[in-house]
Design a protein around this motif. Structure first.
Motif, PDB file in Angstrom:
ATOM      1  N   GLU A  84      10.325  10.025   4.311  1.00 48.12           N
ATOM      2  CA  GLU A  84       8.998  10.387   3.815  1.00 48.12           C
ATOM      3  C   GLU A  84       7.884   9.849   4.706  1.00 48.12           C
ATOM      4  O   GLU A  84       6.946  10.576   5.058  1.00 48.12           O
ATOM      5  N   TYR A  85       7.975   8.566   5.080  1.00 46.09           N
ATOM      6  CA  TYR A  85       6.874   7.955   5.817  1.00 46.09           C
ATOM      7  C   TYR A  85       6.811   8.466   7.256  1.00 46.09           C
ATOM      8  O   TYR A  85       5.717   8.675   7.797  1.00 46.09           O
ATOM      9  N   LEU A  86       7.961   8.686   7.880  1.00 45.79           N
ATOM     10  CA  LEU A  86       7.974   9.245   9.224  1.00 45.79           C
ATOM     11  C   LEU A  86       7.434  10.667   9.222  1.00 45.79           C
ATOM     12  O   LEU A  86       6.702  11.078  10.129  1.00 45.79           O
ATOM     13  N   ARG A  87       7.800  11.437   8.213  1.00 52.74           N
ATOM     14  CA  ARG A  87       7.301  12.804   8.103  1.00 52.74           C
ATOM     15  C   ARG A  87       5.796  12.815   7.867  1.00 52.74           C
ATOM     16  O   ARG A  87       5.056  13.589   8.466  1.00 52.74           O
ATOM     17  N   ARG A  88       5.339  11.920   7.017  1.00 51.81           N
ATOM     18  CA  ARG A  88       3.918  11.844   6.679  1.00 51.81           C
ATOM     19  C   ARG A  88       3.083  11.497   7.901  1.00 51.81           C
ATOM     20  O   ARG A  88       1.991  12.028   8.096  1.00 51.81           O
ATOM     21  N   GLY A  89       3.596  10.598   8.751  1.00 48.21           N
ATOM     22  CA  GLY A  89       2.848  10.177   9.935  1.00 48.21           C
ATOM     23  C   GLY A  89       3.065  11.046  11.150  1.00 48.21           C
ATOM     24  O   GLY A  89       2.491  10.795  12.205  1.00 48.21           O
ATOM     25  N   ALA A 148       0.831  -1.208   0.000  1.00 47.63           N
ATOM     26  CA  ALA A 148       0.000   0.000   0.000  1.00 47.63           C
ATOM     27  C   ALA A 148       0.865   1.258   0.000  1.00 47.63           C
ATOM     28  O   ALA A 148       0.553   2.234  -0.695  1.00 47.63           O
ATOM     29  N   LEU A 149       1.938   1.243   0.759  1.00 51.12           N
ATOM     30  CA  LEU A 149       2.837   2.397   0.790  1.00 51.12           C
ATOM     31  C   LEU A 149       3.495   2.609  -0.566  1.00 51.12           C
ATOM     32  O   LEU A 149       3.571   3.743  -1.069  1.00 51.12           O
ATOM     33  N   LYS A 150       3.983   1.523  -1.140  1.00 48.00           N
ATOM     34  CA  LYS A 150       4.619   1.633  -2.460  1.00 48.00           C
ATOM     35  C   LYS A 150       3.632   2.109  -3.515  1.00 48.00           C
ATOM     36  O   LYS A 150       4.011   2.802  -4.468  1.00 48.00           O
ATOM     37  N   GLY A 151       2.370   1.739  -3.351  1.00 45.68           N
ATOM     38  CA  GLY A 151       1.336   2.158  -4.286  1.00 45.68           C
ATOM     39  C   GLY A 151       0.801   3.543  -4.016  1.00 45.68           C
ATOM     40  O   GLY A 151      -0.170   3.966  -4.665  1.00 45.68           O
ATOM     41  N   LYS A 152       1.415   4.234  -3.041  1.00 49.83           N
ATOM     42  CA  LYS A 152       1.033   5.606  -2.679  1.00 49.83           C
ATOM     43  C   LYS A 152      -0.428   5.714  -2.253  1.00 49.83           C
ATOM     44  O   LYS A 152      -1.093   6.741  -2.486  1.00 49.83           O
ATOM     45  N   ARG A 153      -0.921   4.649  -1.647  1.00 47.26           N
ATOM     46  CA  ARG A 153      -2.254   4.699  -1.061  1.00 47.26           C
ATOM     47  C   ARG A 153      -2.184   5.405   0.288  1.00 47.26           C
ATOM     48  O   ARG A 153      -1.108   5.511   0.895  1.00 47.26           O
ATOM     49  N   ALA A 154      -3.299   5.891   0.769  1.00 49.65           N
ATOM     50  CA  ALA A 154      -3.343   6.566   2.067  1.00 49.65           C
ATOM     51  C   ALA A 154      -3.250   5.514   3.176  1.00 49.65           C
ATOM     52  O   ALA A 154      -4.125   4.656   3.301  1.00 49.65           O
ATOM     53  N   VAL A 155      -2.175   5.578   3.962  1.00 51.49           N
ATOM     54  CA  VAL A 155      -1.959   4.612   5.046  1.00 51.49           C
ATOM     55  C   VAL A 155      -1.737   5.370   6.347  1.00 51.49           C
ATOM     56  O   VAL A 155      -0.879   6.255   6.422  1.00 51.49           O
ATOM     57  N   SER A 156      -2.497   5.041   7.359  1.00 48.29           N
ATOM     58  CA  SER A 156      -2.305   5.627   8.680  1.00 48.29           C
ATOM     59  C   SER A 156      -2.532   4.539   9.724  1.00 48.29           C
ATOM     60  O   SER A 156      -2.818   3.388   9.379  1.00 48.29           O
ATOM     61  N   THR A 157      -2.396   4.898  10.987  1.00 47.63           N
ATOM     62  CA  THR A 157      -2.563   3.922  12.060  1.00 47.63           C
ATOM     63  C   THR A 157      -3.474   4.489  13.137  1.00 47.63           C
ATOM     64  O   THR A 157      -3.689   5.694  13.224  1.00 47.63           O
ATOM     65  N   SER A 158      -3.997   3.597  13.969  1.00 45.70           N
ATOM     66  CA  SER A 158      -4.934   4.015  15.003  1.00 45.70           C
ATOM     67  C   SER A 158      -4.726   3.186  16.261  1.00 45.70           C
ATOM     68  O   SER A 158      -4.453   1.992  16.188  1.00 45.70           O
ATOM     69  N   VAL A 193       1.730  -1.729  11.741  1.00 44.46           N
ATOM     70  CA  VAL A 193       1.608  -0.405  12.364  1.00 44.46           C
ATOM     71  C   VAL A 193       2.929   0.345  12.343  1.00 44.46           C
ATOM     72  O   VAL A 193       3.016   1.479  11.859  1.00 44.46           O
ATOM     73  N   LEU A 194       3.975  -0.270  12.869  1.00 40.93           N
ATOM     74  CA  LEU A 194       5.285   0.391  12.827  1.00 40.93           C
ATOM     75  C   LEU A 194       5.764   0.517  11.389  1.00 40.93           C
ATOM     76  O   LEU A 194       6.359   1.535  11.007  1.00 40.93           O
ATOM     77  N   GLY A 195       5.501  -0.507  10.583  1.00 40.24           N
ATOM     78  CA  GLY A 195       5.916  -0.475   9.195  1.00 40.24           C
ATOM     79  C   GLY A 195       5.322   0.684   8.430  1.00 40.24           C
ATOM     80  O   GLY A 195       5.958   1.265   7.546  1.00 40.24           O
ATOM     81  N   ALA A 196       4.094   1.066   8.767  1.00 42.11           N
ATOM     82  CA  ALA A 196       3.436   2.175   8.080  1.00 42.11           C
ATOM     83  C   ALA A 196       4.181   3.483   8.276  1.00 42.11           C
ATOM     84  O   ALA A 196       4.084   4.389   7.452  1.00 42.11           O
ATOM     85  N   HIS A 197       4.947   3.595   9.356  1.00 37.01           N
ATOM     86  CA  HIS A 197       5.633   4.848   9.662  1.00 37.01           C
ATOM     87  C   HIS A 197       7.090   4.882   9.213  1.00 37.01           C
ATOM     88  O   HIS A 197       7.695   5.960   9.170  1.00 37.01           O
ATOM     89  N   VAL A 198       7.651   3.725   8.890  1.00 39.71           N
ATOM     90  CA  VAL A 198       9.066   3.706   8.493  1.00 39.71           C
ATOM     91  C   VAL A 198       9.262   3.332   7.034  1.00 39.71           C
ATOM     92  O   VAL A 198      10.269   3.685   6.422  1.00 39.71           O
ATOM     93  N   GLY A 199       8.336   2.576   6.459  1.00 35.57           N
ATOM     94  CA  GLY A 199       8.397   2.262   5.050  1.00 35.57           C
ATOM     95  C   GLY A 199       9.238   1.044   4.712  1.00 35.57           C
ATOM     96  O   GLY A 199      10.032   0.558   5.520  1.00 35.57           O
TER      97      GLY A 199
END
Length: 304
Positions: free
Chosen positions: A168-173, A56-66, A278-284
């Motif tokens: 990029e992913y840390l900044r985005r999150g 999902a990250l590579k596909g530039k989809r919107a990814v967040s965590t909760s 979850v952690l992966g979403a923030h580091v890529g």
């Protein structure tokens, strides 16, 4: 006759517990959530696996965590009490990085049994080591307060270092913290980061991936002290690089490597795991991390 004490240990899915520890009686793992294009998934198979999040990250989809809501913990604490648990120790990732600890704390106030909440001020495997130290104290007859202190001490003594291909992913999150001030927009560098006082902080910046990995290993050795340690390498979709790093570190640490204090292990070696979603979403994708956790025997108060 005095009631039999039974303590449950609750943690969250970011702790990356060993399967053998997660399977122990009275150990409960609460999943965090990954949100992909507004669809919410619990972390872990079959819902939000590392590969699915990386894709999902590579596909530039919107990814967040909760975080889990307080009601999730309230229902869990109620169920554990109904099952005969008399005390609960709830050990979680840094409150500076997630609201999970806050949710647990809110739920603990109205729980039917005493609940002690611990903010490890760590993320990932370091939180798992904190859980294991708490379990070791409980197994030796220590009380919940002693187990909580062991978890805090182990987390504080642990060093978490990681390399990312891009900020990029840390900044985005919003998790990059102080590192943004150091690296700014220089996303061409290969950042080496660490968890300091519960937040992401810069450790070094290197121009090539090869140099970054070598520096990461050197920093881990420097942080390890002189005694016995447990060491783990974590990655996101970089199994070959992670396995090679774990092999090099196993040789470098040698006889200083210790096995788990909670579950039987084979010959001590550097463990290698893949990050959860979850952690992966923030580091890529491509992220590599090393956690070094000095091993000390748990201190159990003796009866007067």
């Amino acid at each position: 006759m005095a009631a039999v004490r039974r303590v449950a240990l609750v943690t969250d899915s970011t702790a990356l517990l060993r399967p053998e520890v997660e399977a122990l009686a009275d150990v409960v793992v609460v999943p965090l959530q990954v949100v992909i294009d507004d669809e919410v998934f619990d972390e872990g198979a079959p819902e939000a696996t590392p590969d699915q999040v990386a894709a999902a990250l590579k596909g530039k989809r919107a990814v967040s965590t909760s975080r889990p809501a307080p009601a999730v913990f309230a229902e869990l604490y109620e169920r554990l009490a109904a099952d005969g648990v008399t005390e609960i120790l709830s050990v979680h990732l840094s409150a500076e990085m997630s609201g999970t600890y806050e949710s647990a704390l809110v739920a603990s106030r109205d729980a039917g049994v005493p609940v002690t909440c611990v903010d490890t001020r760590q993320v990932g495997v370091a939180g798992g080591y904190a859980v294991e130290s708490a379990l070791a104290v409980l197994a030796q007859g220590g009380d919940t307060a002693a187990a909580a202190e062991a978890a805090r001490a182990r987390a504080a003594a642990s060093t978490s270092l990681f390399y990312v291909d891009t900020l990029e992913y840390l900044r985005r999150g919003g998790r990059v913290g102080a590192a943004a001030a150091v690296f700014g927009g220089a996303l061409a560098v290969k950042p080496l980061l660490g968890i300091v006082d519960g937040v992401v902080a810069p450790q070094a910046k290197v121009r090539t991936a090869a140099k970054a990995i070598a520096r990461l290993e050197a920093l881990a050795m420097e942080a390890s002290g002189d005694g016995a340690v447990e060491v783990c390498v974590a990655h996101l979709t970089a199994p070959d690089r992670a396995a090679a790093m774990a092999e090099r570190l196993t040789e470098a640490f040698g006889e200083r490597l210790a096995g788990s204090a909670v579950v039987a292990a084979e010959e001590p070696a550097v463990r290698c795991v893949e990050l959860g979603g979850v952690l992966g979403a923030h580091v890529g994708p491509g992220m590599l991390a090393i956690c070094v956790a000095p091993l000390s025997a748990p201190t159990v108060p003796t009866a007067p």
